[in-house]
Design a protein around this motif. Structure first.
Motif, PDB file in Angstrom:
ATOM      1  N   SER A 200      87.707  27.557  52.810  1.00 20.72           N
ATOM      2  CA  SER A 200      87.414  27.618  54.291  1.00 20.72           C
ATOM      3  C   SER A 200      88.072  28.479  54.904  1.00 20.72           C
ATOM      4  CB  SER A 200      87.041  26.206  54.921  1.00 20.72           C
ATOM      5  OG  SER A 200      88.207  25.430  54.709  1.00 20.72           O
TER       6      SER A 200
ATOM      7  N   ILE B  41      84.085  25.472  57.456  1.00 17.20           N
ATOM      8  CA  ILE B  41      84.637  26.396  58.260  1.00 17.20           C
ATOM      9  C   ILE B  41      84.144  26.092  59.717  1.00 17.20           C
ATOM     10  CG2 ILE B  41      84.635  29.075  59.104  1.00 17.20           C
ATOM     11  CD1 ILE B  41      84.339  29.924  56.416  1.00 17.20           C
TER      12      ILE B  41
ATOM     13  N   GLN C  58      85.312  29.738  64.552  1.00 15.17           N
ATOM     14  CA  GLN C  58      84.504  31.009  64.336  1.00 15.17           C
ATOM     15  C   GLN C  58      85.504  32.250  64.087  1.00 15.17           C
ATOM     16  OE1 GLN C  58      81.035  31.240  64.601  1.00 15.17           O
ATOM     17  NE2 GLN C  58      81.229  29.297  64.208  1.00 15.17           N
TER      18      GLN C  58
ATOM     19  N   ARG D 232      85.541  32.779  60.235  1.00 16.01           N
ATOM     20  CA  ARG D 232      84.186  32.997  59.634  1.00 16.01           C
ATOM     21  C   ARG D 232      83.810  34.600  60.120  1.00 16.01           C
ATOM     22  NH1 ARG D 232      79.472  30.450  57.844  1.00 16.01           N
ATOM     23  NH2 ARG D 232      80.366  28.658  58.681  1.00 16.01           N
ATOM     24  N   ARG D 233      84.107  35.080  61.286  1.00 14.53           N
ATOM     25  CA  ARG D 233      83.852  36.414  61.639  1.00 14.53           C
ATOM     26  C   ARG D 233      85.040  37.267  60.863  1.00 14.53           C
ATOM     27  NH1 ARG D 233      83.163  35.635  68.193  1.00 14.53           N
ATOM     28  NH2 ARG D 233      80.825  34.592  67.793  1.00 14.53           N
TER      29      ARG D 233
ATOM     30  N   VAL E 252      79.988  34.254  52.787  1.00 13.13           N
ATOM     31  CA  VAL E 252      80.191  33.054  52.810  1.00 13.13           C
ATOM     32  C   VAL E 252      78.857  32.109  52.642  1.00 13.13           C
ATOM     33  CG1 VAL E 252      80.868  31.242  54.697  1.00 13.13           C
ATOM     34  CG2 VAL E 252      81.960  33.410  54.820  1.00 13.13           C
TER      35      VAL E 252
END
Length: 647
Positions: free
Chosen positions: A388, A413, A416, A419-420, A429
């Motif tokens: 993650s 995750i 943000q 993830r980005r 993902v």
């Protein structure tokens, strides 16, 4: 290793050895059904691994009865080992989702890893080891070493470790048909058959003309034919023999090789690894005598009694061919004692956030991927991992360089920016299945295991939670750098996620100082600190072993943020939340004991990653930090400093 026999007198110790050995000889049959035989054999192994004094070992080694018994027991023990490995291999092959990490942790992985690291450290300093991926040019793969491993058995873990660690082609030679069959199946099942090949043949009959290094297992009863055969191959640079060490009890169950007898066959003794505590084996490294050396006086040839030359080390590099060459060799910062308020303890920070992809996981990702890069390119496989955060970022960064991509499966995750960033890098993902509880670490791991196995033709599964290269790369590199820069340290603090870095570094540092205190930093159960698991989760993941830590320290998310801000503002260290938690825990512990110290001590914390990916988490935790300083809310945005931490 603590051993119940260490408290015995020499007379009692000899009695234990003779009793166990005589039982082995009396029972004869060494099949798995003969429990008494194996109990006696394990007893001898336990005694052989004892760290007795040199004087006591010398007395036992000079005893004629013990020596005669050891000579009789060794070939029987070799046969027993073959059968035992077959039984373990058969059980492992019955598992549906078998990984290399499972094999490593089921069969003495740390023992073989320690021996291998000692061997490779010397070979690397000699300049004789070159990774298949050191160069960005395609021809590099054709220039790397090929290794012969003689006597691999049904569980050729040492050969598999060499392939995993270096990415070299390894050929395992074993004359036992059943062992070779099990080994072949195991290697294929864990996806290492592109690097490791098994041939059912006696090592004394194999053509080594394409090998650069040859490793010889200790479990070969008669090595004389092998020595005569190996002498023919002038292409082999080094020969590594596993042996019982002198001045120890290892000889009672293992073969103790006399280096001078080996030299009589035309070899030159080069190096002997140090005996590790609790182990009954060391490694002896030889090369062939050149023609000119063969004609010299024996006085000019290094003998086994000579002190091996110490190699100078240098880690400074200014121009590199690949971004991966910048992984590791991170600096250490001494934290200002005026700010730590420590008088008798020097506190240092190992700045792992300065790795090229931004975290300590760069080392882990590179160690797990490096052996498989050639296959990754040729097979068009994608990577699969349960991650993650930082491990996923580092894996994707390396994969991109070599034309592949990562799919990470996770519902954890929470940041943000993370993830980005993964999306920007090109990673996919994917969510966990709806019936899998993402807070259940084992359930999540088994879900990804099954996915990897079902689609093994599509994915290369790096398996960070069980891949031995996770913790072992920190043992071999991160901890070694600390020792080279600081020497032995007294206190070590690290956050615990997969536990790879804290376990690997702690294990190596403790070898240098057995009194080392290791603190693992976890979050309290009601807090979520990015990169750290909470207390209850730690018992179900990765290489984590609670007994390897002197304490597990729970830190709240608010405390982690305080520590992070103190590192940033007091020292300019752009650290993430897990590093803040570690810093606060270290200060709290060290300040409590500082005044009691009667001699200077040293402590190290790990700065794992960078702050930039956690700005939304910081804003969520402390929104007042981001308010305009002209507004009334700004008055409440107080920030802890090192001086006030832990108060």
């Amino acid at each position: 290793m603590k051993n119940i026999y260490l408290s015995d007198s020499i007379v009692d110790l000899k009695r234990h050895i003779l009793e166990a050995g005589e039982r082995i000889l009396a029972f004869g049959a060494c099949g798995p059904e003969n429990a008494q035989f194996h109990q006696a054999r394990y007893k001898l192994y336990s005694i052989a691994s004892s760290d007795v004094s040199v004087s006591d070992a010398s007395v036992i080694a000079a005893d004629a009865d013990v020596l005669a018994l050891a000579r009789d027991v060794f070939p029987i023990s070799c046969d027993a080992g073959v059968l035992e490995e077959c039984r373990i291999a058969e059980n492992l092959l019955g598992e549906s989702n078998l990984t290399f990490g499972k094999i490593y942790r089921a069969y003495h992985g740390q023992i073989y890893q320690g021996l291998m690291e000692d061997e490779l450290t010397w070979l690397e300093r000699e300049g004789q080891l070159r990774s298949c991926t050191e160069s960005t040019y395609p021809s590099a793969a054709t220039q790397c070493c090929r290794i012969g491993y003689i006597g691999g058995g049904a569980l050729p873990l040492p050969a598999m470790l060499l392939a995993q660690r270096l990415g070299y082609q390894v050929v395992v030679l074993d004359p036992h048909t059943r062992s070779a069959a099990f080994a072949t199946e195991l290697i294929a099942k864990v996806g290492l058959d592109h690097l490791v090949r098994v041939i059912c043949v006696d090592g004394s009959k194999y053509d080594f003309s394409d090998c650069d290094l040859v490793f010889v297992s200790n479990w070969i009863a008669d090595k004389q034919p092998l020595l005569r055969h190996l002498r023919k191959f002038t292409n082999i640079q080094y020969f590594i023999f596993r042996s019982a060490p002198r001045n120890s009890l290892g000889f009672i169950i293992n073969d103790m090789i006399d280096p001078n007898r080996v030299c009589e066959h035309g070899f030159r003794f080069r190096y002997q690894t140090e005996k590790r505590p609790g182990l009954s084996l060391i490694s002896l490294i030889f090369s062939l005598l050149s023609q000119s050396e063969a004609t010299e006086s024996t006085e000019t040839i290094r003998r086994a009694d000579d002190e091996p030359a110490k190699m100078a080390t240098s880690r400074k590099r200014l121009v590199v061919d690949s971004i991966t060459d910048l992984i590791g060799n991170t600096p250490i910062l001494k934290l200002n004692p005026a700010k730590t308020s420590l008088t008798n303890i020097d506190l240092y920070a190992k700045l792992e956030h300065l790795n090229p992809f931004g975290s300590i996981k760069d080392r882990t990702a590179w160690a797990m991927l490096r052996p498989h890069l050639g296959t990754l390119q040729s097979s068009n496989k994608q990577l699969l991992e349960l991650s993650s955060g930082n491990a996923a970022r580092a894996l994707q960064a390396v994969a991109s360089i070599y034309g592949s991509a990562l799919e990470t499966i996770t519902n954890r995750i929470r940041i943000q920016e993370m993830r980005r960033m993964l999306v920007v890098q090109g990673a996919k993902v994917s969510p966990m299945a709806g019936d899998v509880d993402p807070t259940d670490a084992m359930a999540a791991l088994l879900y990804v295991d099954a996915r990897a196995y079902e689609q093994r033709d599509r994915y290369l599964y790096t398996d960070q939670y069980r891949n031995p290269n996770n913790d072992c790369t920190h043992y071999a590199t991160t901890a070694q750098e600390i020792l080279e820069d600081l020497g032995p340290v007294d206190y070590f603090f690290a956050p615990v996620g997969t536990a790879g870095s804290s376990i690997g570094i702690g294990r190596r540092l403790r070898e240098a100082n057995e009194k080392l205190k290791v603190s693992g930093i976890v979050s309290t159960k009601d807090s979520a600190i990015p990169g750290i698991r909470h207390m209850d989760e730690m018992f179900y993941v990765g290489p984590f072993e609670e007994q390897k830590y002197d304490q597990l320290v729970g830190i709240t998310a608010s405390e982690a943020l305080d520590g992070m801000l103190a590192l940033i503002r007091d020292y300019g260290v752009m650290a993430g939340p897990s590093s803040g938690a570690t810093y606060l825990a270290a200060l709290r512990y060290l300040r409590a004991i500082d005044a009691k110290q009667t001699e200077r001590k040293s402590a190290v914390i790990i700065v794992c990653d960078r702050v930039e990916l956690y700005l939304s988490w910081i804003e969520q935790m402390r929104p007042a930090l981001f308010e305009d300083y002209e507004t009334p809310e700004a008055e409440h945005a107080t920030v802890a400093t090192s001086a006030t931490l832990g108060a």
